[in-house]
Motif scaffolding. Structure first.
Motif, mmCIF file in Angstrom:
data_model
loop_
_atom_site.group_PDB
_atom_site.id
_atom_site.type_symbol
_atom_site.label_atom_id
_atom_site.label_comp_id
_atom_site.label_asym_id
_atom_site.label_seq_id
_atom_site.Cartn_x
_atom_site.Cartn_y
_atom_site.Cartn_z
ATOM 1 N N GLU A 149 0.852 -1.407 -0.130
ATOM 2 C CA GLU A 149 0.043 -0.087 0.057
ATOM 3 C C GLU A 149 0.694 1.299 0.176
ATOM 4 O OE1 GLU A 149 -2.210 0.958 3.358
ATOM 5 O OE2 GLU A 149 -3.939 1.697 1.986
ATOM 6 N N THR A 185 3.492 1.071 3.015
ATOM 7 C CA THR A 185 3.469 -0.259 3.944
ATOM 8 C C THR A 185 3.792 -1.441 3.121
ATOM 9 O OG1 THR A 185 1.266 0.805 4.730
ATOM 10 C CG2 THR A 185 1.575 -1.685 5.217
ATOM 11 N N GLN A 187 4.685 -5.862 3.288
ATOM 12 C CA GLN A 187 4.086 -6.777 3.765
ATOM 13 C C GLN A 187 4.839 -8.110 3.305
ATOM 14 O OE1 GLN A 187 -0.199 -7.291 3.503
ATOM 15 N NE2 GLN A 187 -0.360 -7.486 5.750
ATOM 16 N N THR A 192 4.122 -6.897 8.641
ATOM 17 C CA THR A 192 3.694 -5.619 8.340
ATOM 18 C C THR A 192 4.353 -4.673 8.692
ATOM 19 O OG1 THR A 192 1.478 -6.346 7.735
ATOM 20 C CG2 THR A 192 2.071 -4.122 7.507
ATOM 21 N N ARG A 194 5.387 -0.219 8.411
ATOM 22 C CA ARG A 194 5.104 1.134 7.510
ATOM 23 C C ARG A 194 6.300 2.171 7.631
ATOM 24 N NH1 ARG A 194 -1.199 1.747 8.957
ATOM 25 N NH2 ARG A 194 -2.112 0.569 7.040
ATOM 26 N N ARG A 394 5.497 6.810 15.872
ATOM 27 C CA ARG A 394 4.424 6.053 15.487
ATOM 28 C C ARG A 394 3.493 5.674 16.541
ATOM 29 N NH1 ARG A 394 5.910 -0.182 13.755
ATOM 30 N NH2 ARG A 394 6.072 -1.077 15.950
ATOM 31 N N SER A 395 3.825 6.027 17.831
ATOM 32 C CA SER A 395 3.049 5.636 19.031
ATOM 33 C C SER A 395 3.346 6.629 20.091
ATOM 34 C CB SER A 395 3.339 4.183 19.416
ATOM 35 O OG SER A 395 2.409 3.876 20.746
ATOM 36 N N GLN A 406 5.684 6.514 26.984
ATOM 37 C CA GLN A 406 6.348 5.338 26.260
ATOM 38 C C GLN A 406 6.028 5.612 24.967
ATOM 39 O OE1 GLN A 406 5.656 1.440 27.130
ATOM 40 N NE2 GLN A 406 5.112 0.870 25.006
ATOM 41 N N ASN A 428 10.742 0.784 20.399
ATOM 42 C CA ASN A 428 9.934 1.665 21.535
ATOM 43 C C ASN A 428 10.841 2.164 22.474
ATOM 44 O OD1 ASN A 428 6.694 1.098 20.904
ATOM 45 N ND2 ASN A 428 7.852 -0.895 20.635
ATOM 46 N N GLY A 486 6.586 -7.892 20.115
ATOM 47 C CA GLY A 486 6.304 -9.115 20.407
ATOM 48 C C GLY A 486 4.854 -9.400 21.507
ATOM 49 N N TRP B 246 -9.462 2.035 16.464
ATOM 50 C CA TRP B 246 -8.515 2.448 15.350
ATOM 51 C C TRP B 246 -7.719 1.344 14.861
ATOM 52 C CZ3 TRP B 246 -4.169 5.613 18.693
ATOM 53 C CH2 TRP B 246 -4.652 6.648 19.341
ATOM 54 N N LYS B 256 -5.678 -3.523 4.668
ATOM 55 C CA LYS B 256 -4.573 -2.659 4.146
ATOM 56 C C LYS B 256 -3.079 -2.890 5.484
ATOM 57 C CE LYS B 256 -7.607 0.689 2.564
ATOM 58 N NZ LYS B 256 -8.594 1.659 3.089
ATOM 59 N N GLY B 257 -3.415 -4.005 6.218
ATOM 60 C CA GLY B 257 -2.392 -4.113 7.110
ATOM 61 C C GLY B 257 -2.343 -3.128 8.398
ATOM 62 N N GLY B 258 -3.439 -2.590 8.862
ATOM 63 C CA GLY B 258 -3.762 -1.643 9.712
ATOM 64 C C GLY B 258 -4.414 -2.264 10.897
ATOM 65 N N ARG B 262 -5.230 -8.542 13.298
ATOM 66 C CA ARG B 262 -5.154 -9.305 12.073
ATOM 67 C C ARG B 262 -4.890 -10.634 12.359
ATOM 68 N NH1 ARG B 262 -1.415 -12.049 9.548
ATOM 69 N NH2 ARG B 262 0.246 -11.447 11.212
ATOM 70 N N ARG B 263 -3.997 -11.255 13.364
ATOM 71 C CA ARG B 263 -3.849 -12.607 13.619
ATOM 72 C C ARG B 263 -4.938 -13.322 13.990
ATOM 73 N NH1 ARG B 263 -0.081 -12.136 17.992
ATOM 74 N NH2 ARG B 263 -0.049 -14.524 18.072
ATOM 75 N N TYR B 321 -12.931 -4.041 -1.955
ATOM 76 C CA TYR B 321 -12.556 -5.580 -2.060
ATOM 77 C C TYR B 321 -13.697 -6.351 -2.504
ATOM 78 C CZ TYR B 321 -8.826 -2.986 0.642
ATOM 79 O OH TYR B 321 -7.900 -2.368 0.777
ATOM 80 N N TRP B 371 -1.279 1.825 20.629
ATOM 81 C CA TRP B 371 -0.457 0.821 20.125
ATOM 82 C C TRP B 371 0.812 0.848 20.440
ATOM 83 C CZ3 TRP B 371 -4.528 -2.545 20.005
ATOM 84 C CH2 TRP B 371 -5.745 -1.999 19.430
ATOM 85 N N SER B 372 1.162 -0.332 21.142
ATOM 86 C CA SER B 372 2.917 -0.467 21.069
ATOM 87 C C SER B 372 3.325 -1.346 20.070
ATOM 88 C CB SER B 372 3.294 -0.712 22.734
ATOM 89 O OG SER B 372 2.789 -1.937 23.009
ATOM 90 N N ASP B 373 2.639 -2.271 19.731
ATOM 91 C CA ASP B 373 2.974 -3.143 18.708
ATOM 92 C C ASP B 373 1.607 -3.527 18.015
ATOM 93 O OD1 ASP B 373 3.746 -5.029 17.067
ATOM 94 O OD2 ASP B 373 4.824 -6.379 18.231
ATOM 95 N N GLN B 375 1.139 -5.008 15.113
ATOM 96 C CA GLN B 375 0.908 -6.410 14.490
ATOM 97 C C GLN B 375 0.474 -7.572 15.700
ATOM 98 O OE1 GLN B 375 0.884 -6.698 11.192
ATOM 99 N NE2 GLN B 375 1.114 -4.678 11.247
ATOM 100 N N ASN B 376 1.054 -7.240 16.875
ATOM 101 C CA ASN B 376 0.538 -8.166 17.971
ATOM 102 C C ASN B 376 -0.563 -7.577 18.922
ATOM 103 O OD1 ASN B 376 2.593 -10.452 17.622
ATOM 104 N ND2 ASN B 376 4.123 -9.045 17.534
ATOM 105 N N ARG B 378 -0.575 -5.351 20.852
ATOM 106 C CA ARG B 378 -0.198 -4.846 22.076
ATOM 107 C C ARG B 378 -0.385 -3.458 22.299
ATOM 108 N NH1 ARG B 378 5.969 -5.930 22.667
ATOM 109 N NH2 ARG B 378 5.872 -3.768 23.328
#
Lengths: 487, 454
Positions: A149, A185, A187, A192, A194, A394-395, A406, A428, A486, B246, B256-258, B262-263, B321, B371-373, B375-376, B378
């Motif tokens: 993307e 983005t 993948q 993924t 960005r 990003r955070s 954080q 982070n 993680g 979010w 879109k990977g956001g 997702r998992r 989609y 979010w701190s991660d 994809q996970n 977190r």
């Protein structure tokens, strides 16, 4: 690409004010007009073409020493009169229970105009040409099939305001503002990542089209695309404690959250407690608190040409000047308007600002800048035996007293034996504001100085989203807790 | 409710005029949002800032030859002037659309039917509210925001679709502070909302809060980072649900990977079979129609006993989609957000929460999540307000605020031990640009382990 045409304003502000004057003991009238063009492409197709027009007035009325507000988008004589009556009624209703008695001295009787930089007006480019540029940027971001993307976005804003008071102020200001956001983005399987140009919508400047250099943007987009792939293929950021070198596009967030908000006097006064929180800074800390290392010099600077929140007068008519907030690490002054200064008995700055015509002004950081030091970026990297470089926010999260933060970044590289080495992903870091700023051990020179900002600083009840600018060099902090992603 | 009635008449006139001016091959939609609010901000039990806001915002969505352009403008409320402005915008839209490439994912204008919903209520006099709050909170350190007044949302388009939602009501979102014997500030938080303001209700609520403040006057305990057994009260859970908006349950964000989930969506990571989440418009907090006029189902299950039932799909994602829209709406920050989420309660009696927690943390509220991660799944944030150390089912002491960093796969998955049997309703208190509609209904959750990091 002119702003959308509409019927001319029906109001003559000066005569409108004179007609409203009898509604209250004191009257202020602030008229705001803003047009914001939001142009975006995603994956090489138009995603958003939206023009936001906004026009309205805020009437301030003082009755029995109490100030209240009423906003209206009806700029006719009747509309403004109704707003003035409503503000007066609210002022009267709250007079027995007001936090602070209003004095007309809190609104200086000044007369002036200000216009921000704009060498090339927004209408110097056609919509089709701008769209073609955004689509081309998407193509440059897509450096691989693993870029799934791409998005390219530009916001062009024209802002004008006029502020008049029954005590003699008459101020007119006009600004052009440009925000950019370009993102790739990547993948691969379940991973993924960005990467954007300096973080989402951190590229915010005052000015016209001269602030947009598409040839440069294209090169940077290719770089961002490549870095997204690098992140995809990299290991997670380690979990340990090490030296942390922050780029200016992350320092923007670090300054904003751990210096800007804690120093806002209305937070210290408790106005913000119910929403975003209080502050660890106490009134007695000014002139005494060692906020950070002696390298730390932070100024409120509404005068830096091109920075996102430059202006000549705040929304109370106070003339805006550069002021040291922190000098050689010592806390000197807060971010508070004349109103807060009077309530607290402390020096402040001209930062009484509102997000638009429908919100009353409150204390807001504007341009808040960390002054350069004398180290080159190479010298800072060379000084680090075991560290990490992070860039592009990003955070973000910090507690209601602005202590325990954080923050996460898009991109990081390890620093090993004085060299930038491997890219690591999901970087982070966390810390506590005062110890963190005391760990500032090297600060970049003017060559490493970057000017950024954001349109999205939220605060206030009712809520307000406002523009801020932050400029900083690269900075090196010692012994910071870092960690990666993680489960 | 003359504001809403006037707004309704104005939209009718504007729509009739604009749609009559369309040329063959053109279509347009008009969305209206507006409010006539009184906002009273309090600090130290006194009025910090009182503001009346009367505003009407119109969005024109214009389509021609697969091109799309949108304009928003503030209406004056005076039909002649607003018609003049809208005609200018229409001309501008026509010109802009002609200079743009086709937008293949713009949903075609369709007639998604008609609806009209009015929730009218008498509103209190601001002067009376100020006096009543001052009286009820006398002797306390009170800060907060009172908002009251009519709100409108509407959408009409040139195919004949028309939807209208008008409501009126108030909220009082407040904090009550105290200073303990160690000179630390501590607070409890309250939220009242609904259609009928009652001075008696605020008096009762404040009196109950005064009792809770007594528990906060003990000096705080400093706890080291680590994993703790924890009960998150409904107010804290409501903040976590906010973060789901979010992108976590958005179809478009997932593609879109956001999406943080997702998992889970792709079957790689489970959520607890105790966890069920739905959009429930029967709560009556906001309209079911989105800005395209698509109506969401009155109830849309998203997670049912840990299993994926639906993601939120708006018209644009549906087109891109090739899936069916379920009437989802995008917001300022991300696409396809929750508007009226509800987590199904469990079987943990509220009165037994401390007993069942036994030893651990009672977390009254949380603050500033992110979010701190991603994809996970977190997320990080801070504990806030009334948070306590609990030992053997009894409150021992308040705690110093702690930062947490934990995953939704643990919070709504492996560590979810129980949900309270009573869900609480939280009206939205967002007021960016104008007062939001919507809210959430959630229970408290008991977690076997919750990660605290700083």
């Amino acid at each position: 690409m002119n702003a959308p045409e509409a019927a001319p304003a029906v109001v003559d502000p000066a005569s409108a004010l004179s007609r409203l004057a009898r509604e209250a003991d004191w009257i202020g009238l602030r008229l705001v007009e803003e047009t914001s063009q939001h142009r975006a492409a995603r994956n090489g197709r138009p995603e958003r073409n939206q023009v936001h027009g906004s026009r309205g007035a805020m009437v301030e009325a003082v009755v029995d020493g109490n100030l209240a507000y009423a906003a209206t988008s009806d700029l006719s004589e009747t509309g403004l009169h109704e707003a003035a009556s409503r503000a007066a009624r609210l002022a009267r209703a709250g007079a027995r229970h007001t936090v602070a008695v209003f004095s007309p001295g809190l609104r200086p009787a000044v007369f002036g105009t200000a216009t921000g930089p704009c060498e090339r007006r927004f209408d110097a480019i056609s919509l089709s040409e701008l769209t073609a540029n955004l689509i081309a940027a998407c193509a440059r971001l897509r450096v691989s099939d693993r870029i799934v993307e791409t998005s390219a976005e530009i916001i062009l804003t024209e802002h004008s305001s006029r502020y008049l008071t029954s005590s003699g102020a008459d101020i007119e200001q006009r600004f052009h503002l440009v925000s950019q956001n370009f993102m790739a983005t990547a993948q691969d399987g379940s991973e993924t990542q960005r990467r954007s140009l300096n973080g989402p919508v951190a590229r915010c400047l005052q000015g016209g089209l001269e602030t947009i250099d598409f040839e440069l943007i294209y090169r940077e987009c290719e770089q961002a695309g490549r870095e997204a792939l690098e992140l995809l293929d990299s290991e997670d950021c380690p979990d340990d404690t090490r030296d942390l070198l922050l780029a200016p596009d992350q320092m923007l967030l670090q300054i904003h959250e751990s210096v800007g908000h804690p120093l806002e006097l209305d937070r210290i006064l408790g106005d913000e407690r119910n929403y975003a929180g209080w502050s660890f800074v106490k009134p007695e800390d000014f002139g005494r608190l060692r906020y950070g290392s002696p390298l730390m010099n932070i100024r409120f600077d509404p005068t830096l040409p091109g920075e996102f929140a430059s202006y000549r007068f705040d929304d109370g008519g106070n003339h805006a000047d550069r002021q040291y907030l922190i000098r050689d690490g010592l806390l000197l002054r807060g971010l508070g308007s004349l109103e807060s200064q009077a309530r607290l008995g402390l020096p402040g700055v001209a930062n009484f600002r509102s997000a638009g015509w429908n919100r009353a002004p409150i204390d807001r950081m504007a341009n808040l800048n960390l002054e350069p030091g004398d180290s080159t970026l190479d010298e800072m990297i060379a000084s680090v035996e075991r560290g990490i470089y992070m860039s592009a926010n990003r955070s973000w999260s910090i507690d209601d007293y602005r202590r325990k933060f954080q923050f996460g970044c898009e991109y990081a590289r390890l620093i090993e034996d004085g060299q930038l080495t491997r890219v690591v992903r999901n970087p982070n870091y966390r810390g506590v504001s005062i110890p963190f700023w005391h760990s500032l051990k090297m600060i970049g020179n003017r060559e490493s100085f970057g000017i950024f900002g954001t349109p999205f600083c939220g605060k206030g009840e009712p809520n307000q989203m406002i523009r801020v600018g932050h400029a900083s060099p690269h900075c090196l902090f010692s012994g910071v807790e870092v960690f990666g992603g993680g489960r | 409710m003359s504001f809403a009635r006037d707004a309704h008449r104005l939209l009718e006139r504007l729509s009739d005029d604009a749609f009559a001016a369309l040329r063959p091959g053109e279509a347009a939609s008009l969305s209206l949002s507006g409010e006539d609010q009184t906002y009273l901000r309090f600090n130290a039990g006194k009025v910090r800032q009182a503001t009346g806001v009367r505003q009407l915002r119109l969005e024109l969505d214009f389509r021609a030859q697969d091109r799309s352009a949108k304009f928003t403008t503030d209406l004056s409320g005076r039909a002649d002037r607003d018609i003049c402005d809208l005609r200018a915008l229409l001309a501008r839209a026509r010109s802009e659309a002609a200079s743009l490439p086709p937008d293949p994912f713009a949903s075609p204008m369709e007639n998604h039917g008609q609806s009209e919903e009015w929730h009218e209520a008498a509103l209190p006099d601001p002067a009376a509210v100020i006096d009543q709050i001052a009286l009820a909170t006398s002797g306390t350190d009170f800060a907060g925001l009172f908002a009251a007044g009519p709100q409108v949302r509407a959408v009409r388009n040139s195919t004949g679709q028309r939807h209208w939602f008008g409501t009126s009501g108030f909220f009082l979102d407040y904090s009550l502070f105290t200073v303990n014997s160690a000179d630390e500030n501590k607070a409890v938080k309250g939220l009242l909302g609904g259609t009928d303001w009652s001075a008696a209700d605020i008096a009762v609520a404040i009196e109950a809060d005064r009792q809770r403040l007594d528990q906060l006057r003990i000096p705080s305990r400093t706890l080291p980072p680590g994993e703790y057994r924890a009960y998150l009260a409904p107010a804290a859970v409501a903040h976590i649900v906010d973060l789901l908006s979010w992108g976590a349950v958005s179809y478009g964000a997932w593609k879109k990977g956001g999406s943080a989930l997702r998992r889970w969506i792709e079957g790689e990571a489970p959520l607890s079979d105790k966890f069920s989440l739905r959009e429930n418009f029967a709560l009556g907090l906001c309209p079911r129609f989105n800005s395209l006029g698509e109506a969401a189902p009155e109830q849309l299950s998203i997670v049912e006993r840990g299993a994926l039932k639906n993601l939120l799909i708006g018209g644009r994602s549906a087109r891109e989609y090739g899936v069916a829209s379920n009437g989802a709406e995008s917001g300022l920050w991300s696409e396809e957000q929750l508007r009226s989420p509800e987590i199904q309660p469990g079987d943990l009696p509220e009165r037994d929460v401390l007993k069942r927690l036994d030893s651990g943390l009672y977390i009254g509220n949380v603050h500033y999540l992110n979010w701190s991660d991603l994809q996970n799944a977190r997320l990080t944030g801070m504990t806030r307000y009334a948070c306590f150390l609990v030992e053997q089912g009894e409150i021992v002491a308040p705690i110093h605020d702690l930062r947490f960093d934990d995953s939704l796969y643990r919070i709504f998955g492996t560590e979810l031990e129980a949900l309270s049997d009573a869900a609480r309703l939280f009206h939205s208190t967002d007021t960016y640009e104008l007062r939001s509609l919507g809210g959430s209904k959630v229970p408290g959750i008991l977690l076997s382990r919750f990660r605290l990091t700083l």
